[in-house]
Design a protein around this motif. Structure first.
Motif, PDB file in Angstrom:
ATOM      1  N   PHE A   1       0.873  -1.171   0.000  1.00 41.63           N
ATOM      2  CA  PHE A   1       0.000   0.000   0.000  1.00 41.63           C
ATOM      3  C   PHE A   1       0.911   1.222   0.000  1.00 41.63           C
ATOM      4  CE2 PHE A   1      -2.058  -3.551   1.945  1.00 41.63           C
ATOM      5  CZ  PHE A   1      -3.362  -3.524   1.473  1.00 41.63           C
ATOM      6  N   MET A   2       0.755   2.094  -0.971  1.00 46.70           N
ATOM      7  CA  MET A   2       1.794   3.091  -1.221  1.00 46.70           C
ATOM      8  C   MET A   2       1.186   4.457  -1.507  1.00 46.70           C
ATOM      9  SD  MET A   2       4.707   2.625  -4.118  1.00 46.70           S
ATOM     10  CE  MET A   2       6.066   3.775  -4.314  1.00 46.70           C
ATOM     11  N   ASP A   3       1.462   5.433  -0.653  1.00 44.51           N
ATOM     12  CA  ASP A   3       1.000   6.797  -0.883  1.00 44.51           C
ATOM     13  C   ASP A   3       1.943   7.522  -1.831  1.00 44.51           C
ATOM     14  OD1 ASP A   3      -1.460   7.356   0.255  1.00 44.51           O
ATOM     15  OD2 ASP A   3      -0.634   7.709   2.249  1.00 44.51           O
ATOM     16  N   GLN A   4       1.359   8.359  -2.686  1.00 44.33           N
ATOM     17  CA  GLN A   4       2.139   9.131  -3.647  1.00 44.33           C
ATOM     18  C   GLN A   4       2.357  10.573  -3.200  1.00 44.33           C
ATOM     19  OE1 GLN A   4       3.263   7.184  -6.252  1.00 44.33           O
ATOM     20  NE2 GLN A   4       2.245   5.759  -4.871  1.00 44.33           N
ATOM     21  N   ASN A   5       1.574  11.018  -2.226  1.00 45.79           N
ATOM     22  CA  ASN A   5       1.679  12.389  -1.721  1.00 45.79           C
ATOM     23  C   ASN A   5       1.105  12.419  -0.313  1.00 45.79           C
ATOM     24  OD1 ASN A   5      -1.278  13.203  -1.745  1.00 45.79           O
ATOM     25  ND2 ASN A   5      -1.032  12.606  -3.883  1.00 45.79           N
ATOM     26  N   ASN A   6       1.065  13.593   0.278  1.00 43.41           N
ATOM     27  CA  ASN A   6       0.538  13.725   1.644  1.00 43.41           C
ATOM     28  C   ASN A   6      -0.662  14.668   1.685  1.00 43.41           C
ATOM     29  OD1 ASN A   6       1.921  16.097   1.118  1.00 43.41           O
ATOM     30  ND2 ASN A   6       2.711  16.315   3.203  1.00 43.41           N
TER      31      ASN A   6
ATOM     32  N   LEU B   1      12.328   8.437  -6.750  1.00 45.92           N
ATOM     33  CA  LEU B   1      12.166   7.547  -5.607  1.00 45.92           C
ATOM     34  C   LEU B   1      11.098   6.487  -5.904  1.00 45.92           C
ATOM     35  CD1 LEU B   1      12.717   6.690  -2.718  1.00 45.92           C
ATOM     36  CD2 LEU B   1      11.195   8.520  -1.933  1.00 45.92           C
ATOM     37  N   PHE B   2       9.996   6.928  -6.523  1.00 44.23           N
ATOM     38  CA  PHE B   2       8.959   5.974  -6.918  1.00 44.23           C
ATOM     39  C   PHE B   2       9.546   4.901  -7.838  1.00 44.23           C
ATOM     40  CE2 PHE B   2       5.707   4.468  -9.820  1.00 44.23           C
ATOM     41  CZ  PHE B   2       4.699   4.094  -8.956  1.00 44.23           C
TER      42      PHE B   2
ATOM     43  N   VAL C   1      10.632  -3.251  -5.139  1.00 44.72           N
ATOM     44  CA  VAL C   1       9.493  -3.837  -4.433  1.00 44.72           C
ATOM     45  C   VAL C   1       8.468  -4.490  -5.362  1.00 44.72           C
ATOM     46  CG1 VAL C   1       7.561  -3.336  -2.874  1.00 44.72           C
ATOM     47  CG2 VAL C   1       9.770  -2.225  -2.509  1.00 44.72           C
ATOM     48  N   PHE C   2       8.168  -3.855  -6.482  1.00 44.29           N
ATOM     49  CA  PHE C   2       7.085  -4.354  -7.338  1.00 44.29           C
ATOM     50  C   PHE C   2       7.280  -5.809  -7.782  1.00 44.29           C
ATOM     51  CE2 PHE C   2       5.394   0.026  -8.952  1.00 44.29           C
ATOM     52  CZ  PHE C   2       5.235   0.429  -7.632  1.00 44.29           C
ATOM     53  N   PRO C   3       8.521  -6.257  -8.090  1.00 38.33           N
ATOM     54  CA  PRO C   3       8.683  -7.668  -8.470  1.00 38.33           C
ATOM     55  C   PRO C   3       8.359  -8.637  -7.334  1.00 38.33           C
ATOM     56  CG  PRO C   3      10.540  -6.360  -9.238  1.00 38.33           C
ATOM     57  CD  PRO C   3       9.760  -5.482  -8.307  1.00 38.33           C
ATOM     58  N   ARG C   4       8.283  -8.144  -6.094  1.00 40.24           N
ATOM     59  CA  ARG C   4       7.956  -8.992  -4.946  1.00 40.24           C
ATOM     60  C   ARG C   4       6.474  -8.897  -4.551  1.00 40.24           C
ATOM     61  NH1 ARG C   4      13.133  -6.997  -4.251  1.00 40.24           N
ATOM     62  NH2 ARG C   4      14.686  -8.476  -3.450  1.00 40.24           N
TER      63      ARG C   4
ATOM     64  N   PHE D   1       4.664   8.658   1.639  1.00 40.54           N
ATOM     65  CA  PHE D   1       5.034   9.546   0.533  1.00 40.54           C
ATOM     66  C   PHE D   1       6.507   9.924   0.550  1.00 40.54           C
ATOM     67  CE2 PHE D   1       4.253  12.325   4.073  1.00 40.54           C
ATOM     68  CZ  PHE D   1       5.151  13.354   3.921  1.00 40.54           C
ATOM     69  N   ASN D   2       7.165   9.846   1.728  1.00 41.44           N
ATOM     70  CA  ASN D   2       8.585  10.199   1.820  1.00 41.44           C
ATOM     71  C   ASN D   2       9.502   8.972   1.688  1.00 41.44           C
ATOM     72  OD1 ASN D   2       8.090   8.901   4.208  1.00 41.44           O
ATOM     73  ND2 ASN D   2       8.750  10.587   5.542  1.00 41.44           N
ATOM     74  N   GLY D   3       8.910   7.812   1.414  1.00 41.41           N
ATOM     75  CA  GLY D   3       9.704   6.595   1.230  1.00 41.41           C
ATOM     76  C   GLY D   3       9.827   5.737   2.468  1.00 41.41           C
ATOM     77  N   ASP D   4       9.366   6.226   3.627  1.00 45.36           N
ATOM     78  CA  ASP D   4       9.407   5.407   4.835  1.00 45.36           C
ATOM     79  C   ASP D   4       8.522   4.176   4.665  1.00 45.36           C
ATOM     80  OD1 ASP D   4      11.096   7.187   6.004  1.00 45.36           O
ATOM     81  OD2 ASP D   4       9.618   8.035   7.402  1.00 45.36           O
ATOM     82  N   VAL D   5       8.980   3.044   5.197  1.00 36.96           N
ATOM     83  CA  VAL D   5       8.237   1.794   5.112  1.00 36.96           C
ATOM     84  C   VAL D   5       7.814   1.365   6.506  1.00 36.96           C
ATOM     85  CG1 VAL D   5       8.340  -0.642   4.391  1.00 36.96           C
ATOM     86  CG2 VAL D   5       9.545   1.108   3.064  1.00 36.96           C
TER      87      VAL D   5
END
Length: 271
Positions: free
Chosen positions: A12-17, A45-46, A53-56, A265-269
């Motif tokens: 689940f991935m946000d693109q902005n805030n 970064l995206f 990540v997407f291949p997993r 949105f800042n890349g934190d997981v």
């Protein structure tokens, strides 16, 4: 791990805030949200996350909390979904910012599903909940989506309608089901409010409301059997923990923490 699946993550991935609405049950209704400086995840970064990540991933949603169509280059990001062949892709939106060009991009990139939040079956109720949106505009955008899919001969993206039951809309749940059917929804996702700190509406624990929710759950079960429309949510019928058992009668353990990640949105997981 030997024989471990290559694709095992739900992402689940946000693109902005940011969000263009101030829905009563959402954290963006907190007055402090107005002071947040807007920021898009940089495309570089995206792209780096996509490569790693997407291949997993066996499921990828390009949104968590924020409105994905507020991202300036969202169509470029959709292009990468097709390139990495993620089996199930989804974008979740309030539907206000859908345009002909963005719908065309969703169809062209074969996005599996679009989730659109519709928390009311009439303008009066919907617009009380989804502050800043216009009911007629969102419905028109959904109809345009279906028209463009038909014109392109495409079944994708499949339409999923998200519906959060609250005290404001619980009495028109049957109307919502009729609306979902008329719009050609293939999936619904019905839930009650998940409380956000300082949101305008954090839900209620009143027993009268819970009784109405229980009746909605019964209606939903009958309706899904009759229409064939799939319910992807889980409308709880009790406040206590719900145990789920496997075919051997053993209590199942939730695997969400080990199989799902959220990317901010800042890349934190985070799990």
């Amino acid at each position: 791990m030997k024989n471990a699946p290559t694709r095992f993550l739900k992402v689940f991935m946000d693109q902005n805030n940011r969000c263009n609405l101030r829905c009563r049950m959402c954290g963006f209704s907190d007055p402090r949200a107005a002071d947040i400086k807007g920021h898009d995840m940089p495309f570089w970064l995206f792209e780096r996350i996509a490569e790693d990540v997407f291949p997993r991933a066996d499921y990828l949603a390009l949104s968590c909390i924020s409105e994905p169509f507020m991202t300036r280059d969202i169509s470029r990001r959709l292009d990468l979904l097709k390139r990495h062949s993620v089996p199930v892709t989804e974008i979740i939106t309030n539907g206000v910012l859908l345009t002909r060009e963005r719908i065309a991009s969703l169809i062209e990139n074969e996005v599996s599903r679009i989730g659109i939040s519709v928390d009311g079956a009439t303008s009066e109720v919907y617009e009380q909940i989804r502050v800043g949106a216009k009911f007629h505009r969102v419905i028109a955008n959904i109809e345009l989506l279906q028209e463009m899919k038909a014109a392109a001969g495409s079944s994708l993206p499949a339409l999923r309608l998200l519906h959060v039951i609250s005290e404001l809309n619980v009495d028109q749940f049957e109307k919502f089901l009729r609306l979902a059917e008329s719009l050609g929804a293939e999936f619904v996702d019905v839930r009650t409010i998940l409380p956000f700190k300082n949101a305008t509406d954090r839900g209620t624990k009143e027993e009268a409301f819970r009784e109405k929710v229980a009746r909605c759950r019964e209606q939903l079960e009958v309706w899904t059997r009759q229409t064939g429309i799939c319910d992807l949510g889980y409308l709880r019928h009790q406040r206590e923990p719900v145990d789920i058992f496997d075919e051997r009668g053993l209590r199942r353990t939730c695997t969400v923490a080990s199989e799902s990640i959220s990317i901010l949105f800042n890349g934190d997981v985070v799990p």
